[in-house]
Scaffold this motif. Structure first.
Motif, PDB file in Angstrom:
ATOM      1  N   GLY A  70       0.777  -1.239   0.000  1.00 34.12           N
ATOM      2  CA  GLY A  70       0.000   0.000   0.000  1.00 34.12           C
ATOM      3  C   GLY A  70       0.804   1.283   0.000  1.00 34.12           C
ATOM      4  N   GLN A  71       2.017   1.245  -0.533  1.00 35.40           N
ATOM      5  CA  GLN A  71       2.795   2.483  -0.619  1.00 35.40           C
ATOM      6  C   GLN A  71       2.257   3.341  -1.750  1.00 35.40           C
ATOM      7  OE1 GLN A  71       7.033   1.065  -0.483  1.00 35.40           O
ATOM      8  NE2 GLN A  71       7.340   3.107   0.385  1.00 35.40           N
ATOM      9  N   ALA A  72       1.336   4.231  -1.421  1.00 34.27           N
ATOM     10  CA  ALA A  72       0.705   5.105  -2.414  1.00 34.27           C
ATOM     11  C   ALA A  72       0.148   6.329  -1.711  1.00 34.27           C
ATOM     12  CB  ALA A  72      -0.411   4.369  -3.154  1.00 34.27           C
ATOM     13  N   VAL A  73       0.419   7.503  -2.281  1.00 34.16           N
ATOM     14  CA  VAL A  73      -0.140   8.754  -1.773  1.00 34.16           C
ATOM     15  C   VAL A  73      -0.664   9.555  -2.961  1.00 34.16           C
ATOM     16  CG1 VAL A  73       1.372   8.834   0.239  1.00 34.16           C
ATOM     17  CG2 VAL A  73       2.078   9.984  -1.863  1.00 34.16           C
ATOM     18  N   PHE A  74      -1.550  10.498  -2.686  1.00 29.59           N
ATOM     19  CA  PHE A  74      -2.124  11.289  -3.779  1.00 29.59           C
ATOM     20  C   PHE A  74      -2.493  12.681  -3.297  1.00 29.59           C
ATOM     21  CE2 PHE A  74      -5.788   9.405  -1.707  1.00 29.59           C
ATOM     22  CZ  PHE A  74      -6.775  10.386  -1.786  1.00 29.59           C
ATOM     23  N   GLU A  75      -2.854  13.531  -4.235  1.00 29.42           N
ATOM     24  CA  GLU A  75      -3.354  14.869  -3.950  1.00 29.42           C
ATOM     25  C   GLU A  75      -4.601  15.122  -4.778  1.00 29.42           C
ATOM     26  OE1 GLU A  75      -3.272  17.690  -2.179  1.00 29.42           O
ATOM     27  OE2 GLU A  75      -2.029  16.570  -0.766  1.00 29.42           O
ATOM     28  N   GLY A  76      -5.323  16.165  -4.418  1.00 29.95           N
ATOM     29  CA  GLY A  76      -6.477  16.604  -5.186  1.00 29.95           C
ATOM     30  C   GLY A  76      -6.394  18.104  -5.388  1.00 29.95           C
ATOM     31  N   MET A  77      -6.428  18.538  -6.640  1.00 30.93           N
ATOM     32  CA  MET A  77      -6.342  19.951  -6.985  1.00 30.93           C
ATOM     33  C   MET A  77      -7.363  20.234  -8.088  1.00 30.93           C
ATOM     34  SD  MET A  77      -2.179  19.922  -7.429  1.00 30.93           S
ATOM     35  CE  MET A  77      -2.011  21.680  -7.719  1.00 30.93           C
ATOM     36  N   LYS A  78      -7.560  21.503  -8.399  1.00 31.83           N
ATOM     37  CA  LYS A  78      -8.432  21.863  -9.514  1.00 31.83           C
ATOM     38  C   LYS A  78      -7.840  23.016 -10.307  1.00 31.83           C
ATOM     39  CE  LYS A  78     -13.060  20.515  -7.895  1.00 31.83           C
ATOM     40  NZ  LYS A  78     -14.392  21.032  -7.466  1.00 31.83           N
ATOM     41  N   ALA A  79      -8.098  22.988 -11.612  1.00 29.66           N
ATOM     42  CA  ALA A  79      -7.800  24.117 -12.485  1.00 29.66           C
ATOM     43  C   ALA A  79      -9.122  24.751 -12.904  1.00 29.66           C
ATOM     44  CB  ALA A  79      -7.016  23.661 -13.711  1.00 29.66           C
ATOM     45  N   TYR A  80      -9.123  26.089 -12.992  1.00 34.96           N
ATOM     46  CA  TYR A  80     -10.331  26.844 -13.317  1.00 34.96           C
ATOM     47  C   TYR A  80     -10.052  27.748 -14.513  1.00 34.96           C
ATOM     48  CZ  TYR A  80     -11.065  25.568  -8.419  1.00 34.96           C
ATOM     49  OH  TYR A  80     -11.165  24.883  -7.237  1.00 34.96           O
ATOM     50  N   LYS A  81     -11.087  27.995 -15.303  1.00 30.73           N
ATOM     51  CA  LYS A  81     -10.963  28.880 -16.456  1.00 30.73           C
ATOM     52  C   LYS A  81     -11.913  30.055 -16.292  1.00 30.73           C
ATOM     53  CE  LYS A  81     -10.113  27.234 -20.568  1.00 30.73           C
ATOM     54  NZ  LYS A  81     -10.245  26.509 -21.868  1.00 30.73           N
ATOM     55  N   ASP A  82     -11.387  31.281 -16.433  1.00 31.98           N
ATOM     56  CA  ASP A  82     -12.253  32.446 -16.319  1.00 31.98           C
ATOM     57  C   ASP A  82     -12.936  32.753 -17.652  1.00 31.98           C
ATOM     58  OD1 ASP A  82     -10.444  33.828 -17.923  1.00 31.98           O
ATOM     59  OD2 ASP A  82      -9.641  35.072 -16.311  1.00 31.98           O
ATOM     60  N   LEU A 257      -6.538  15.575   8.343  1.00 25.60           N
ATOM     61  CA  LEU A 257      -5.902  16.154   7.168  1.00 25.60           C
ATOM     62  C   LEU A 257      -5.896  17.680   7.248  1.00 25.60           C
ATOM     63  CD1 LEU A 257      -4.744  15.077   4.414  1.00 25.60           C
ATOM     64  CD2 LEU A 257      -6.941  15.761   3.438  1.00 25.60           C
ATOM     65  N   ASP A 258      -4.779  18.266   6.887  1.00 30.90           N
ATOM     66  CA  ASP A 258      -4.638  19.723   6.867  1.00 30.90           C
ATOM     67  C   ASP A 258      -5.172  20.237   5.534  1.00 30.90           C
ATOM     68  OD1 ASP A 258      -3.944  22.310   7.401  1.00 30.90           O
ATOM     69  OD2 ASP A 258      -1.787  22.028   7.160  1.00 30.90           O
ATOM     70  N   GLY A 259      -6.479  20.415   5.465  1.00 33.45           N
ATOM     71  CA  GLY A 259      -7.145  20.744   4.214  1.00 33.45           C
ATOM     72  C   GLY A 259      -6.835  22.149   3.722  1.00 33.45           C
ATOM     73  N   VAL A 260      -6.611  22.297   2.417  1.00 32.17           N
ATOM     74  CA  VAL A 260      -6.344  23.605   1.823  1.00 32.17           C
ATOM     75  C   VAL A 260      -7.592  24.485   1.908  1.00 32.17           C
ATOM     76  CG1 VAL A 260      -5.644  24.823  -0.281  1.00 32.17           C
ATOM     77  CG2 VAL A 260      -4.595  22.619   0.301  1.00 32.17           C
ATOM     78  N   THR A 261      -8.760  23.915   1.610  1.00 31.10           N
ATOM     79  CA  THR A 261     -10.003  24.688   1.699  1.00 31.10           C
ATOM     80  C   THR A 261     -10.282  25.066   3.148  1.00 31.10           C
ATOM     81  OG1 THR A 261     -10.835  23.408  -0.181  1.00 31.10           O
ATOM     82  CG2 THR A 261     -12.420  24.768   1.006  1.00 31.10           C
ATOM     83  N   LEU A 295     -27.205  25.768  17.355  1.00 29.06           N
ATOM     84  CA  LEU A 295     -26.486  25.168  16.241  1.00 29.06           C
ATOM     85  C   LEU A 295     -27.119  25.667  14.946  1.00 29.06           C
ATOM     86  CD1 LEU A 295     -24.332  23.207  15.158  1.00 29.06           C
ATOM     87  CD2 LEU A 295     -26.067  21.399  15.262  1.00 29.06           C
ATOM     88  N   MET A 296     -26.434  26.583  14.291  1.00 29.21           N
ATOM     89  CA  MET A 296     -27.010  27.221  13.113  1.00 29.21           C
ATOM     90  C   MET A 296     -26.733  26.436  11.829  1.00 29.21           C
ATOM     91  SD  MET A 296     -28.363  29.591  14.749  1.00 29.21           S
ATOM     92  CE  MET A 296     -29.094  30.439  13.362  1.00 29.21           C
ATOM     93  N   GLU A 297     -25.512  25.884  11.712  1.00 26.91           N
ATOM     94  CA  GLU A 297     -25.193  25.124  10.496  1.00 26.91           C
ATOM     95  C   GLU A 297     -23.941  24.279  10.697  1.00 26.91           C
ATOM     96  OE1 GLU A 297     -23.836  27.580   7.085  1.00 26.91           O
ATOM     97  OE2 GLU A 297     -23.990  29.313   8.437  1.00 26.91           O
ATOM     98  N   ILE A 298     -23.836  23.270   9.851  1.00 22.98           N
ATOM     99  CA  ILE A 298     -22.638  22.440   9.727  1.00 22.98           C
ATOM    100  C   ILE A 298     -22.332  22.374   8.232  1.00 22.98           C
ATOM    101  CG2 ILE A 298     -21.575  20.192  10.155  1.00 22.98           C
ATOM    102  CD1 ILE A 298     -23.700  19.636  12.253  1.00 22.98           C
ATOM    103  N   PHE A 299     -21.062  22.501   7.875  1.00 21.16           N
ATOM    104  CA  PHE A 299     -20.717  22.336   6.469  1.00 21.16           C
ATOM    105  C   PHE A 299     -19.332  21.715   6.334  1.00 21.16           C
ATOM    106  CE2 PHE A 299     -19.569  26.767   7.499  1.00 21.16           C
ATOM    107  CZ  PHE A 299     -18.259  26.862   7.044  1.00 21.16           C
ATOM    108  N   GLY A 300     -19.150  21.045   5.202  1.00 12.38           N
ATOM    109  CA  GLY A 300     -17.865  20.437   4.900  1.00 12.38           C
ATOM    110  C   GLY A 300     -17.076  21.322   3.956  1.00 12.38           C
ATOM    111  N   ALA A 301     -15.745  21.187   4.002  1.00 13.82           N
ATOM    112  CA  ALA A 301     -14.863  21.969   3.152  1.00 13.82           C
ATOM    113  C   ALA A 301     -13.789  21.056   2.577  1.00 13.82           C
ATOM    114  CB  ALA A 301     -14.220  23.109   3.941  1.00 13.82           C
ATOM    115  N   GLY A 302     -13.655  21.055   1.246  1.00 15.14           N
ATOM    116  CA  GLY A 302     -12.646  20.220   0.605  1.00 15.14           C
ATOM    117  C   GLY A 302     -12.473  20.604  -0.852  1.00 15.14           C
ATOM    118  N   THR A 303     -11.402  20.148  -1.474  1.00  7.79           N
ATOM    119  CA  THR A 303     -11.113  20.524  -2.862  1.00  7.79           C
ATOM    120  C   THR A 303     -12.220  20.080  -3.807  1.00  7.79           C
ATOM    121  OG1 THR A 303      -8.733  20.473  -2.497  1.00  7.79           O
ATOM    122  CG2 THR A 303      -9.489  20.244  -4.766  1.00  7.79           C
TER     123      THR A 303
END
Length: 356
Positions: A70-82, A257-261, A295-303
Motif C-alpha cells: 500500500g505504498q501510495a499517496v495522492f493529492e487533489g487539486m483543480k484548475a479553473y478557467k475564467d 488532514l490539513d485541508g487547503v479549503t 447550532l445554526m449550520e454544519i458544512f464540509g470543506a474540501g477541494t
C-alpha cells in the motif's frame, strides 16, 4: 512526434483528441480523463524520465509493492478557467507541500518542486480545452505516487512512479449532504497516517461509509478512536460547525488532514471578523447546541466539494435536522472562494496561480 520542453519533460501528443466524445453536461466525478497524462520514475536513487504522453493503461508487475504494502499517496487539486480563457490553480504550493509530507510518512522519496510545477503547467496548457469556463466547471487534477519495485518482501520500494491525471468535473455533491456521527469505526489513530493523503486511509473508510449510505447518509463524520466523543473530519471533507455566530473546527493533528479549503475558510473568516475557534468538538456539545437552538449550520470543506452544506446529522439512532438559513456561512464562503478561484474578484491573499 516527441518534443522536449525547457524543463526537459518529453511530450508525446495524442494523434487526435477525444474531447468531442465527452458530454460535459453530464459528468460523473472522476470517471472521464483528458487526452494526456504525466509520469516520472524514481530509479537508482533519483527521479528521471519525465514524460507527458497520451492517457492510457500502464504495464506493471503484479509483484509491485504498491499492491502488497500500500505504498501510495495522492493529492487533489483543480484548475479553473475564467470568462476570458485564463487558467488558474488555487494555492498549488499547499498541495505540493502536502504530497511530499504524505510521501515522507509513507517512506516514499519526495518529488522536486520545479518539476512538479513544470509538469502541471505543461499538461494543463496542452489539455486546456478540457477546462470549461463557468462557475461549477473545473478540471480535477490528481497527482499520485505508487511503489513499482517488483518484490513481496516487507520493505519500502526502491522504485516509484509519480503521475498526474486530469479529469473534467462539475459539482461533487448536488444538494445538501446528510451525515452520521461515527460511534464505532475510526478513520485514524494517534501516531498513524491520518494526516497523510495515503490511499489506504480512503480504502478503509469505504465499508463504514457503505453502512451509512444504507441508512440514507452520504458521509460519515469520524470521531476520535479512543472514546468516539470528539468530532474530527468527514471522509472527503474537513468539517465546520457554526454555533450562534462562532465558527468552530477541529485542530489538525496526526489524525486529521490539513485541508487547503479548511485553512482558506479560516483565513476568510478572520478577514471578515467572524469569530472562530480551532479546538476539539464534542458530539455532546453539538447535540446540546441543536437542542437549545444555537447550532445554526454544519458544512464540509474540501477541494472536490469546495463547501457542502449539511442538512441533517444522525447519532444514536436519532436524526437531527438543521435549520434552513437564507444567509448561511456556507453559501457566503463558497461564493467568496469561487470568486477567487474563477478570477471573478480580487485576490488579496495571493492564492490564485496563473497557468495561462
Amino acid at each position: 512526434m516527441n518534443i522536449t520542453t525547457p524543463s526537459k519533460i518529453t511530450v508525446r501528443k495524442i494523434p487526435s483528441s477525444r474531447i468531442n466524445e465527452v458530454n460535459f453536461n453530464s459528468l460523473q466525478f472522476g470517471s472521464v480523463f483528458s487526452d494526456h497524462m504525466f509520469s516520472c520514475d524514481f530509479k537508482e536513487g533519483r527521479w528521471q524520465d519525465p514524460i507527458i504522453q497520451p492517457f492510457g493503461p500502464l504495464t506493471i508487475s503484479p509483484a509491485a509493492k504498491v499492491f502488497h504494502y500500500g505504498q501510495a499517496v495522492f493529492e487533489g487539486m483543480k484548475a479553473y478557467k475564467d470568462d476570458n480563457g485564463g487558467i488558474f490553480l488555487f494555492r498549488p504550493e499547499q498541495n505540493f507541500k502536502r504530497i511530499n509530507k504524505s510521501a515522507k510518512r509513507m517512506a516514499i522519496p519526495e518529488f522536486p518542486k520545479e518539476l512538479f510545477f513544470d509538469a502541471l503547467n505543461e499538461i494543463l496548457q496542452l489539455d486546456s480545452e478540457w477546462i470549461k469556463p463557468g462557475i461549477g466547471n473545473s478540471l480535477y487534477i490528481r497527482p499520485f505516487v505508487i511503489a513499482t519495485q517488483a518484490g513481496v518482501s516487507a520493505s519500502p520500494s526502491t522504485e516509484y512512479k509519480f503521475m498526474i491525471l486530469l479529469s473534467p468535473a462539475q459539482a461533487y455533491y448536488t444538494g445538501d449532504v446528510k451525515v452520521v456521527f461515527s460511534e464505532h469505526y475510526s478513520r485514524a489513530a494517534d501516531g498513524g497516517v491520518g494526516f497523510a493523503k495515503a490511499a489506504g486511509n480512503y480504502g478503509a473508510q469505504f465499508y463504514p461509509t457503505n453502512l451509512a449510505r444504507e441508512k440514507g447518509f452520504q458521509q460519515v463524520i469520524w470521531t476520535d478512536s479512543h472514546s468516539h466523543e470528539f468530532l474530527e473530519e468527514a471522509g472527503t471533507m474537513n468539517i465546520f460547525f457554526r454555533i450562534n455566530d462562532t465558527l468552530i473546527t477541529a485542530p489538525t493533528s496526526d489524525r486529521i488532514l490539513d485541508g487547503v479549503t479548511r485553512k482558506s475558510v479560516l483565513k476568510l473568516a478572520e478577514t471578515l471578523n467572524i469569530p472562530t475557534e480551532v479546538r476539539r468538538v464534542k458530539v455532546s456539545e453539538i447535540k446540546e447546541a441543536h437542542k437549545n437552538g444555537t447550532l445554526m449550520e454544519i458544512f464540509g470543506a474540501g477541494t472536490a466539494a469546495v463547501i457542502s452544506p449539511i442538512s441533517t446529522f444522525g447519532h444514536g439512532e436519532k436524526i437531527f435536522d438543521l435549520p434552513v438559513l437564507e444567509e448561511s456561512y456556507a453559501t457566503m464562503f463558497k461564493s467568496k472562494l469561487m470568486d477567487i478561484q474563477y478570477n471573478r474578484s480580487e485576490d488579496p491573499f495571493g492564492w490564485r496561480y496563473r497557468v495561462l
